[in-house]
Design a protein around this motif. Structure first.
Motif, PDB file in Angstrom:
ATOM      1  N   THR A  68      -4.969   5.894  -1.312  1.00 39.54           N
ATOM      2  CA  THR A  68      -4.022   4.794  -1.144  1.00 39.54           C
ATOM      3  C   THR A  68      -3.977   3.967  -2.421  1.00 39.54           C
ATOM      4  OG1 THR A  68      -4.417   4.677   1.234  1.00 39.54           O
ATOM      5  CG2 THR A  68      -3.423   2.751   0.196  1.00 39.54           C
ATOM      6  N   ILE A  69      -2.785   3.789  -2.958  1.00 37.10           N
ATOM      7  CA  ILE A  69      -2.577   2.954  -4.142  1.00 37.10           C
ATOM      8  C   ILE A  69      -2.214   1.548  -3.680  1.00 37.10           C
ATOM      9  CG2 ILE A  69      -1.251   2.599  -6.262  1.00 37.10           C
ATOM     10  CD1 ILE A  69      -3.020   5.036  -6.347  1.00 37.10           C
TER      11      ILE A  69
ATOM     12  N   TRP B  98      -4.082  17.043  -7.761  1.00 36.77           N
ATOM     13  CA  TRP B  98      -2.871  16.386  -8.270  1.00 36.77           C
ATOM     14  C   TRP B  98      -2.305  15.478  -7.180  1.00 36.77           C
ATOM     15  CZ3 TRP B  98      -0.436  17.579 -13.087  1.00 36.77           C
ATOM     16  CH2 TRP B  98       0.785  16.955 -13.299  1.00 36.77           C
ATOM     17  N   PRO B  99      -2.319  14.152  -7.364  1.00 44.21           N
ATOM     18  CA  PRO B  99      -1.717  13.242  -6.378  1.00 44.21           C
ATOM     19  C   PRO B  99      -0.244  13.561  -6.169  1.00 44.21           C
ATOM     20  CG  PRO B  99      -3.093  12.028  -7.918  1.00 44.21           C
ATOM     21  CD  PRO B  99      -2.971  13.426  -8.464  1.00 44.21           C
TER      22      PRO B  99
ATOM     23  N   LEU C 231       0.834  -1.192   0.000  1.00 39.31           N
ATOM     24  CA  LEU C 231       0.000   0.000   0.000  1.00 39.31           C
ATOM     25  C   LEU C 231       0.875   1.250   0.000  1.00 39.31           C
ATOM     26  CD1 LEU C 231      -2.682  -1.086   2.633  1.00 39.31           C
ATOM     27  CD2 LEU C 231      -2.668  -1.475   0.159  1.00 39.31           C
ATOM     28  N   PHE C 232       0.504   2.218  -0.858  1.00 34.19           N
ATOM     29  CA  PHE C 232       1.235   3.472  -0.959  1.00 34.19           C
ATOM     30  C   PHE C 232       0.242   4.621  -0.790  1.00 34.19           C
ATOM     31  CE2 PHE C 232       3.693   0.303  -3.160  1.00 34.19           C
ATOM     32  CZ  PHE C 232       5.011   0.590  -2.807  1.00 34.19           C
ATOM     33  N   LYS C 233       0.338   5.291   0.344  1.00 35.67           N
ATOM     34  CA  LYS C 233      -0.586   6.370   0.678  1.00 35.67           C
ATOM     35  C   LYS C 233      -0.004   7.707   0.244  1.00 35.67           C
ATOM     36  CE  LYS C 233      -3.407   7.957   4.610  1.00 35.67           C
ATOM     37  NZ  LYS C 233      -3.666   7.754   6.058  1.00 35.67           N
ATOM     38  N   GLU C 234      -0.851   8.579  -0.311  1.00 35.83           N
ATOM     39  CA  GLU C 234      -0.381   9.878  -0.760  1.00 35.83           C
ATOM     40  C   GLU C 234      -1.460  10.943  -0.584  1.00 35.83           C
ATOM     41  OE1 GLU C 234       0.497  10.026  -4.933  1.00 35.83           O
ATOM     42  OE2 GLU C 234      -1.316   8.921  -5.486  1.00 35.83           O
ATOM     43  N   ARG C 235      -1.001  12.170  -0.356  1.00 45.37           N
ATOM     44  CA  ARG C 235      -1.925  13.293  -0.296  1.00 45.37           C
ATOM     45  C   ARG C 235      -2.353  13.688  -1.704  1.00 45.37           C
ATOM     46  NH1 ARG C 235       1.229  17.896   2.877  1.00 45.37           N
ATOM     47  NH2 ARG C 235       2.830  17.215   1.378  1.00 45.37           N
TER      48      ARG C 235
END
Length: 324
Positions: A292-293, A267-268, A153-157
């Motif tokens: 979350t990707i 924009w991620p 899991l890759f979390k981003e604003r």
């Protein structure tokens, strides 16, 4: 009737000698004789007849031998082709990319440069894995589908991309990105316009409130893209719906428009890469703008070592983008 019986029959038909055939097939002579006798009973015809110390095919046996030889040959050929097909199929890496497509495409290009014989099949569908199993899936978590077992899991604003300004001057947002006058003025619109101008002029990377930016034109992904749905949902919680200045169903076009400073947009932070000249990223003050990707190695059928290797490589590219 079994395939093994037919193979026994074809061998005896070729040699016309039970003992020799039994030795070649590595079975006992009585077992081979019984198999031939059982086949004759099932067919209801005599396939062999005595000749001296040996045997020979009857007329029916010769007819049956020619037809069966073709059929068994087709079966053997199909079996060999199936093995080659499975080997070739297992060398293809099938990827379902629903989110972060630019990271995946760049990784594929880099991998192919290092491994020219590598083969990929890339689709982009929320339901692709249900129709055609994929080796790797890259998607945004939405709560509609369960998390894949063992997924990374890759979390981003989700940031706000806004046009840059020159120096310390405060530039008025372009009139082309205002609300449609026919839709009427929002209460407090003038104050929000001033606040929006200040926010656009602020180049220090401070957080921007979407409430201040709601009169600006937004550039959005068209259709039911998950990221658009998330952003629209969060805006609705804040009491407004963004005015769409431009929209496209192509993420690359959306990125290009925002990068050229043609409007403001979501924009991620990591997955979309560099913004480009003419615009900058600012954190959004209001909560909830995060996604979350999920990068998953799905396993279906035969092992795919190429998919295992590329999955590890792809994770490294995600980690590099996230600075992990």
């Amino acid at each position: 009737m079994e395939l093994l019986q037919l193979r026994y029959f074809l061998e005896v038909a070729e040699s016309e000698h039970v003992t020799h055939s039994a030795q070649k097939l590595r079975v006992s002579q009585p077992s081979l004789t019984q198999a031939i006798s059982r086949l004759e009973r099932e067919l209801g015809v005599q396939l062999f007849e005595p000749e001296g110390r040996g045997i020979r095919l009857t007329e029916a046996g010769r007819f049956y031998s020619k037809r069966i030889a073709k059929a068994v040959g087709e079966i053997d050929s199909a079996t060999s082709e199936l093995a080659r097909f499975d080997e070739e199929r297992s060398s293809i890496v099938r990827i379902n990319v629903v989110s972060a497509s630019n990271i995946v495409v760049d990784a594929v290009a880099e991998w192919r440069a290092q491994h020219p014989a590598a083969k990929f099949q890339i689709v982009s569908s929320e339901t692709a894995s249900k129709i055609e199993p994929c080796d790797i899936e890259v998607r945004m978590q939405t709560g509609k589908t369960p998390e894949a077992k063992g997924a990374r899991l890759f979390k981003e604003r989700i940031m706000l991309a806004v046009p840059t300004t020159n120096g310390d001057e405060t530039e008025e947002p372009d009139a082309g990105f205002r609300d449609n006058p026919e839709k009427g003025e929002r209460p407090g619109g003038e104050e929000r316009d001033i606040a929006a101008s200040d926010a656009l002029a602020n180049g220090r990377g401070e957080a921007i409130s979407l409430i201040q930016m709601q009169n600006n034109g937004f550039i959005m992904l068209a259709g039911s893209r998950n990221i658009s749905n998330l952003c629209l949902s969060q805006c609705a919680k804040l009491g407004f719906r963004p005015t769409i200045a431009f929209e496209s169903d192509n993420p690359s076009v959306v990125r290009k428009m925002i990068g050229l400073g043609l409007g403001v947009g979501f924009w991620p932070e990591h997955s979309w890469g560099e913004l480009g000249a003419g615009a900058r990223l600012a954190p959004i003050l209001e909560p909830g703008f995060v996604r979350t990707i999920e990068v998953a190695r799905t396993r279906h059928g035969s092992p795919n070592t190429q998919a295992d290797k590329f999955y590890s490589f792809l994770l490294q590219r995600f980690e590099a983008r996230w600075n992990i």
